[in-house]
Design an enzyme around this catalytic site. Sequence first.
Site, short mmCIF file in Angstrom:
data_model
loop_
_atom_site.label_atom_id
_atom_site.label_comp_id
_atom_site.label_asym_id
_atom_site.label_seq_id
_atom_site.Cartn_x
_atom_site.Cartn_y
_atom_site.Cartn_z
CD GLU A 60 31.77 42.82 44.84
OE1 GLU A 60 32.17 43.97 44.57
OE2 GLU A 60 30.62 42.61 45.27
N GLY A 97 34.99 32.03 31.23
CA GLY A 97 33.96 32.82 31.91
C GLY A 97 32.69 32.02 32.08
CG ASN A 113 31.44 45.19 30.28
OD1 ASN A 113 31.60 44.76 29.15
ND2 ASN A 113 32.12 44.75 31.33
N GLY A 132 35.97 29.77 26.86
CA GLY A 132 34.90 29.22 27.69
C GLY A 132 35.15 29.32 29.18
CE1 TYR A 146 28.51 37.88 33.47
CE2 TYR A 146 27.96 40.20 33.52
CZ TYR A 146 28.83 39.17 33.81
OH TYR A 146 30.02 39.44 34.42
CE1 TYR A 188 37.07 45.53 28.99
CE2 TYR A 188 35.52 45.24 30.80
CZ TYR A 188 35.78 45.29 29.44
OH TYR A 188 34.77 45.11 28.54
CD GLU A 189 34.60 46.43 36.46
OE1 GLU A 189 34.93 46.83 37.61
OE2 GLU A 189 33.79 45.52 36.27
CB VAL A 238 38.37 35.51 31.48
CG1 VAL A 238 39.26 34.68 30.59
CG2 VAL A 238 37.36 34.62 32.22
#
Length: 171
Positions: free
Chosen positions: A92, A106, A133, A104, A140, A34-35, A96
């Site tokens: 770190e 995460g 992202n 819910g 967050y 994903y990253e 999900v």
Amino acid sequence: MNLIPTSLPDVQLRLAEVADVPVILSFIRQLADYEQLSHQVIATEQSLTDTLFGAKAFAEVVIAEHQGEPAGFALFFHNYSTFLAKPGLYLEDLFVSPDKRGLGLGKALITYLASLAVERGCGRMEWSVLDWNQPAIDFYQSLGASMLEDWRINRVTGDSLLQMAALFPEG
């Protein structure tokens, strides 16, 4: 099995066990994909077993399950704040599975870690997020996190780490 109660239907959290190492590695690879960082993953089941469950465990893992199946994880460890003179909790990795997002999981994982940080007397909880992202940043911030724009992460790995270590003047 170390179950952590949650009020979400069909969702439970639990502390990872050695038998979870293949699942943990799978989540790490999915997160790296994903990253767009898959090329950086060199972790193996053996290296995870050694570092998470060996004689000296360097990190801890919480697994999120939906309807009894692993659906996400959070890997964390403790750091230390000299300014606060207290331990901190460093998240770190939080991941999900894409097909389980929006349930819910995460939020359950990260808020559990916040409660664990409080329980363990930590002065803060920190993590990093890639600047592109935006869904994660928004998530967050919706939970009250602040982005520290004036701090930059420094990293030394591989050959650079070996070269830096070689600069130490042994007596």
